[in-house]
Write a protein that holds these residues in place. Structure first.
Motif: not given
Lengths: 243, 258
Positions: A48-49, A70, A73-74, A102, B105-108, B256
């Motif tokens: 998931t980064g 980005l 993650r999107r 999001k 932190l996992t959102s854009p 992170r």
């Protein structure tokens, strides 16, 4: 849809994940198995980064997680082990907030929030403050925040942990439904074996930071049961102290 | 940067969804009001006595600015020192404690969007407290004629001070999951920065003295309180804010790994 190449994660002097590689195709529903402490959560966090891998590459929907974080993650919906909820917010406002961060376009936001609430059976509690919900409903809100932006990949970390049998069945049905729709790719971690048999068609088994089994459910089971496979591959290794 | 508004709005709403913000802002209004009216009472009494004894020549030395507004502003600095950390303590430590940081932190989102969004929310609260502070001198203009320039420069300095504390407290909040620890550490840092100036007077080494004096927040507020805005003071606070936000950015990024 997901491509993992030689990914490792080291914490100080402990290697949590040791050079794993696998691919997940579009529409696959994968059960990610392993005993506690095998590296499941670490691997999911890297997918998931959230955690950067110590080495190796991760691609989500053909976007490199390191180079285009980005965009990558999107494409992901993520339900961590502890659902990330703001207890003081109302269900509807929370899901709307997640839709905003999001990157859901303004014109589609109301519709997508509505869709997520409906898919997770939250219409009746939409005005309720999250703190006041039962654990099962909190888990549903967790799922709603994971799917609201209609991600191509859904990553669920022990989605039924701590729920009662009725809630477990509800959440499982929900996941199956979400997976069947629009050919979404799902990776679901658990150490409950019947869960895998109920939901997934493919099994990945991780133990001691390494992928030990990778194949379709039938293929992996062969003539024995999933539990036999699990014990054989994830049990304590010879010559290694079991904790 | 288009998500800054989303983050800041949520943060502000959450301030007011618990009683904490109301209690803190209420406390501030009560304390500042008390100090203001106490000073005003003394002022009126002294003026009355001066008139009784016919020493009108002394009246020139008694001004609303010096006797009422300045002490009120000084006291409000102390209140800011305590209340700003209490407002900012939860912004990151709560996200860490309830693991919503994983969602962020996992959102854009970029780290700057998260940092600036959160900071702006705390800054809005600081702005609100500054407005409350400005209310009292404004009240005086109805009955007397205080000089307005020192009032404006004083309020500006209070805002800059509050903004600096907010940035520092946000950074401290990102270092721990415990809100209490975040608040205490921020208040201690605030106190140390405030007393560095007076402490510097006891230092014998010249260069050390100058450095300590420069680092102290106190040094940079004295002139502003009496109506002189110096560019070096403004630069000090802006630098303080920028430095704290850089540290905060690095700290959030490193979440992170932790």
């Amino acid at each position: 849809m997901i491509r993992v190449e030689g990914v490792s994660k080291r914490y100080a002097d402990f290697a949590a994940v040791r050079g794993i590689s696998f691919e997940v195709a579009r529409g696959e529903v994968v059960g990610f198995l392993g005993p506690n402490g095998a590296g499941k959560t670490t691997t999911m966090r890297m997918l998931t980064g959230f955690l950067p891998p110590s080495s190796g590459r991760i691609q989500i929907a053909s976007q490199d997680m390191h180079e285009q974080p980005l965009q990558a993650r999107r494409a992901i919906g993520y339900l961590p082990e502890i659902p990330p909820l703001y207890p003081e917010m109302r269900v509807e406002r929370f899901v709307d907030y997640v839709a905003r961060i999001k990157d859901v376009a303004k014109s589609e936001r109301a519709e997508k929030v509505e869709h997520a609430l409906k898919a997770c059976g939250l219409q009746d509690v939409r005005r309720q403050v999250i703190r006041t919900l039962s654990k099962g409903y909190k888990q549903r809100v967790g799922l709603a925040q994971a799917i609201v932006h209609e991600p191509e990949v859904l990553i669920l970390d022990e989605p039924t942990a701590g729920l009662d049998p009725v809630q477990i069945r509800e959440i499982r049905d929900l996941i199956r439904e979400l997976a069947a729709k629009d050919g979404r790719t799902v990776v679901l971690s658990t150490h409950i074996l019947p869960e895998v048999e109920a939901i997934c068609r493919r099994v990945l088994l991780i133990s001691h930071g390494e992928i030990r089994v990778d194949g379709s459910l039938d293929e992996v089971k062969g003539t024995s049961t999933l539990e036999d496979v699990f014990m054989r591959e994830a049990g304590p290794r010879v010559g290694e102290a079991s904790a | 940067m288009r998500h800054v508004g989303d983050i800041a709005t949520r943060e502000l709403r959450s301030f007011f969804s618990t009683p904490v913000a109301y209690v803190l802002l209420g406390m501030y209004l009560v304390f500042v009001g008390y100090i203001f009216f106490a000073n005003l009472g003394v002022f009126l009494k002294v003026v009355q006595e001066i008139q009784q004894y016919g020493r009108l020549d002394l009246l020139a030395e008694w001004s609303l600015n010096q006797q009422v507004i300045q002490p009120t502003f000084q006291a409000s600095l102390i209140l800011f020192l305590i209340l700003t950390p209490l407002l900012a303590m939860r912004v990151f430590s709560e996200e860490r404690a309830q693991s919503t940081i994983e969602l962020l932190l996992t959102s854009p989102l970029t780290i700057w969007e998260i940092v600036i969004g959160k900071y702006l929310a705390v800054l809005a609260m600081v702005g609100l407290m500054v407005l409350f502070t400005g209310f009292y001198p404004l009240l005086l203009t109805l009955y007397g004629n205080p000089e307005l320039l020192p009032v404006i420069s004083g309020l500006l300095l209070i805002f800059l001070y509050g903004a600096s504390l907010a940035a520092m407290a946000c950074f401290v909040s990102s270092l721990t999951k415990s809100q209490a620890v975040a608040a205490i550490v921020s208040i201690v840092i605030g106190i140390v920065l405030m007393i560095l100036g007076p402490v510097a007077e006891y230092t014998v080494v010249d260069s050390a003295q100058a450095t300590l004096r420069y680092l102290s927040t106190q040094t940079h507020m004295q002139e502003g309180m009496v109506g002189v805005i110096r560019s070096q003071d403004v630069m000090y606070f802006l630098g303080f804010i920028a430095f704290s936000l850089m540290l905060l950015r690095t700290s959030v990024e490193s979440l992170r790994w932790r």
